[in-house]
Write a protein that holds these residues in place. Structure first.
Motif, short mmCIF file in Angstrom:
data_model
loop_
_atom_site.label_atom_id
_atom_site.label_comp_id
_atom_site.label_asym_id
_atom_site.label_seq_id
_atom_site.Cartn_x
_atom_site.Cartn_y
_atom_site.Cartn_z
N TYR A 18 47.39 23.24 35.29
CA TYR A 18 47.82 22.20 35.90
C TYR A 18 47.21 22.57 37.32
CZ TYR A 18 50.21 19.79 32.22
OH TYR A 18 50.80 19.52 30.96
N PHE A 21 48.46 25.91 38.53
CA PHE A 21 49.52 26.30 37.51
C PHE A 21 49.01 26.77 36.37
CE2 PHE A 21 52.88 25.43 34.92
CZ PHE A 21 53.96 26.48 35.43
N ALA A 23 49.76 26.74 32.73
CA ALA A 23 50.55 26.45 31.87
C ALA A 23 50.83 26.89 30.73
CB ALA A 23 50.58 24.74 32.01
N PRO A 42 62.56 27.62 26.54
CA PRO A 42 63.45 27.03 27.75
C PRO A 42 62.35 25.82 28.44
CG PRO A 42 62.68 29.31 28.07
CD PRO A 42 62.45 28.93 26.83
N GLY A 44 60.27 23.94 30.71
CA GLY A 44 59.00 24.33 31.52
C GLY A 44 58.40 25.44 31.04
N SER A 45 58.60 25.76 29.53
CA SER A 45 57.77 27.00 28.92
C SER A 45 56.59 26.53 28.47
CB SER A 45 58.61 27.43 27.98
OG SER A 45 59.01 26.50 27.05
N GLY A 46 56.27 25.11 28.50
CA GLY A 46 54.79 24.74 27.92
C GLY A 46 54.78 24.00 26.51
N LYS A 47 55.87 23.81 26.01
CA LYS A 47 56.16 23.33 24.61
C LYS A 47 55.31 21.59 24.59
CE LYS A 47 60.53 22.95 24.82
NZ LYS A 47 60.81 23.53 26.14
N SER A 48 55.87 21.08 25.37
CA SER A 48 55.30 19.61 25.44
C SER A 48 53.68 19.68 25.79
CB SER A 48 55.65 18.75 26.53
OG SER A 48 57.31 18.66 26.00
N GLU A 169 60.33 16.62 21.02
CA GLU A 169 61.84 16.36 21.55
C GLU A 169 62.38 15.02 20.90
OE1 GLU A 169 63.92 18.24 24.43
OE2 GLU A 169 62.07 19.48 25.28
#
Ligand SMILES: Nc1ncnc2c1ncn2[C@@H]1O[C@H](COP(=O)(O)OP(=O)(O)OP(=O)(O)O)[C@@H](O)[C@H]1O
Ligand SMILES: [Mg+2]
Lengths: 248, 219
Positions: A18, A21, A23, A42, A44-48, A169
């Motif tokens: 991004y 950044f 990601a 956790p 912000g780890s990039g799952k989404s 999620e």
């Protein structure tokens, strides 16, 4: 034919930025037909980001994503037919508020698949039974509880008869008493042999349903293991720390 | 002349006022939607271009636009009837305002719905047509009704480019008979007679839309 895709997902050396950044960092993951993967890690780890690259809601800059052997190229014009093979369920449900439950379920069938209305409605009812709310078909999203809305969202995705289902999620926005009804529907789906990639922190669900658990941190896959190994014998320190925080 | 006679005389111009309004809407509605949607979608330079066009129509004084289009353009070989100039200028001016309502309504929708549509394999324009615009329309109703009234009131200016609308008729009557109080009060009443029902109609459409909204909307 795109309709005959198998439910395999192949992610190879995926990089995503991004702006500046970084990601996702060189992620590789293969998912076999009928396999159930749980992704955790956790915030912000990039799952989404990872799961959204699978149907190209996010575009990656390097590497390859393919579903059923067909590559999804960033920015390609012909994504829609492949996306019809990939169902997605969002944390915020994202139902169409101006359409009834039935309308939500039939819109893409009649518009994208050109299915006759009666046939589409029959298919929608079939899937609403699967998620156990056929009696709410005529209601509007705002008239339903969160758990019911999420089950409608699952039914809406299933109507397209996808080969792969992505869940980001799906229970995080729900009140505790509604989480189970959604997880039950997801477990039933897993038993039917659907290929599933689920981002979730419901570790009970992961233990029961997942074939493999993928742990991510800082845009990387840190650890990949069967639930047994993952919970009883995690190798990486970050995994251990994460598990100690999430399992009390 | 009694007030009733004056109003009846003024209403001889009703047909022109109504025609300018109706034709004006034919320019305003498509312009509002096309410009608003393009402004919502286009990136970079093309978006600036659309914005410039919108701002031209929205920010120039209507009366100046009327004069330019009716009196100046013929010098460059562009000749349009007074009716065309009136409906074009008034329509695009109101449409410019309308485009901002369209854009704002589209931008106010939660982006998750677009993503859900894409994930279902719908084409982007299908999502616009079947998911975004129907919801945007509901929230735009109050603004649109306001702008319709603005348009009706704005037609009073077309008497300045020779169209015999209600205002023009009033001025004619004023030349025949010295009675500025009676005639211009009559003109005011004539516009109220037209605008008030539109306001009432607007309010009832608004109520129906917001009822439907409360039934549909959750967030
Ligand atoms: N559109 C975006 N623009 C810039 N940065 C973004 C964007 N989307 C996500 N990020 C950043 O990328 C990183 C990964 O985000 P992502 O949403 O994938 O995390 P996540 O693992 O799903 O977290 P969570 O558990 O909170 O949902 C985060 O640091 C986030 O701030
Ligand atoms: Mg996330």
């Amino acid at each position: 034919m795109i309709e005959n895709l198998t439910g395999t997902v192949e992610i190879t050396d995926l990089d995503k930025w991004y702006g500046d950044f970084h990601a996702l960092r060189r992620i590789s993951l293969s998912v076999a037909d009928g396999e159930r993967i749980v992704i955790c890690g956790p915030s912000g780890s990039g799952k989404s980001t990872l799961i959204r690259c699978v149907n190209q809601l996010e575009t990656h800059q390097k590497g390859k994503v393919s579903v059923g052997g067909l590559e999804l190229k960033p920015g390609a014009g012909n994504l829609a037919p492949i996306r019809r093979q990939i169902g997605m369920v969002f944390q915020q449900f994202n139902l169409f508020p101006h359409l009834s439950v039935l309308g939500n379920c039939t819109l893409a069938l009649t518009r994208a698949k050109k299915m006759p209305r009666t046939e589409a409605e029959a298919l929608a009812m079939e899937n609403l039974e699967k998620v156990r709310i056929p009696d709410q078909a005529r209601k509007y999203p705002a008239q339903l509880s969160g758990g019911q809305q999420q089950r409608v969202a699952i039914a809406r995705a299933l109507c397209m008869q996808p080969k792969v289902m992505l869940f980001d999620e799906p229970t995080s926005a729900l009140d505790p008493e509604m989480i189970k009804e959604v997880l039950d529907v997801m477990s039933a789906l897993a038993k039917d042999g659907m290929t599933m990639i689920c981002v979730t922190h419901e570790m009970g669900f992961a233990r029961e349903v997942a074939d493999r658990i993928v742990f991510m941190d800082e845009g990387m896959v840190i650890e990949e293991a069967t639930p047994d190994v993952f919970f009883s014998n995690p190798r990486n320190d970050r995994t251990k720390k994460f598990l100690s925080q999430i399992l009390h | 002349m009694s007030l009733l006679e004056i109003i009846a005389g003024i209403f001889e111009g009703f047909r022109v006022t109504a025609t300018v309004t109706a034709l004006g809407l034919l320019y305003a509605i498509p312009f509002a939607f096309v410009a608003g949607v393009l402004q919502h979608f286009l990136p970079g330079v093309r978006r600036v271009l659309v914005t410039t066009v919108i701002e031209f129509w929205r920010s120039s004084p209507v009366i100046v636009l009327l004069f330019v289009f009716y009196y100046s353009l013929p010098a460059f070989g562009v000749r349009m009837s007074a009716m065309t100039v009136a409906s074009l200028v008034l329509g695009l001016n109101i449409g410019g305002y309308g485009s901002q309502a369209v854009r704002a309504a589209l931008q106010a929708l939660p982006h998750g719905q677009v993503e859900a549509g894409l994930a279902l394999g719908l084409q982007r324009w299908t999502i616009l047509l079947l998911i975004e615009l129907p919801q945007a329309l509901r929230s735009m109703v109050p603004t649109f009704m306001n702008q319709l009234i603005q348009l009706i009131k704005g037609t009073a200016l077309v008497s300045l480019i020779t169209l015999t609308d209600m205002t023009y008729r009033a001025k004619e009557l004023a030349q025949v008979e010295y009675n500025p109080v009676g005639i211009y009060s009559g003109l005011l009443i004539a516009y109220l007679i037209i605008c008030y029902p539109v306001t009432v109609l607007g309010r009832s459409i608004e109520q129906r839309a917001s009822y439907a909204e409360s039934k549909h909307r959750e967030f």
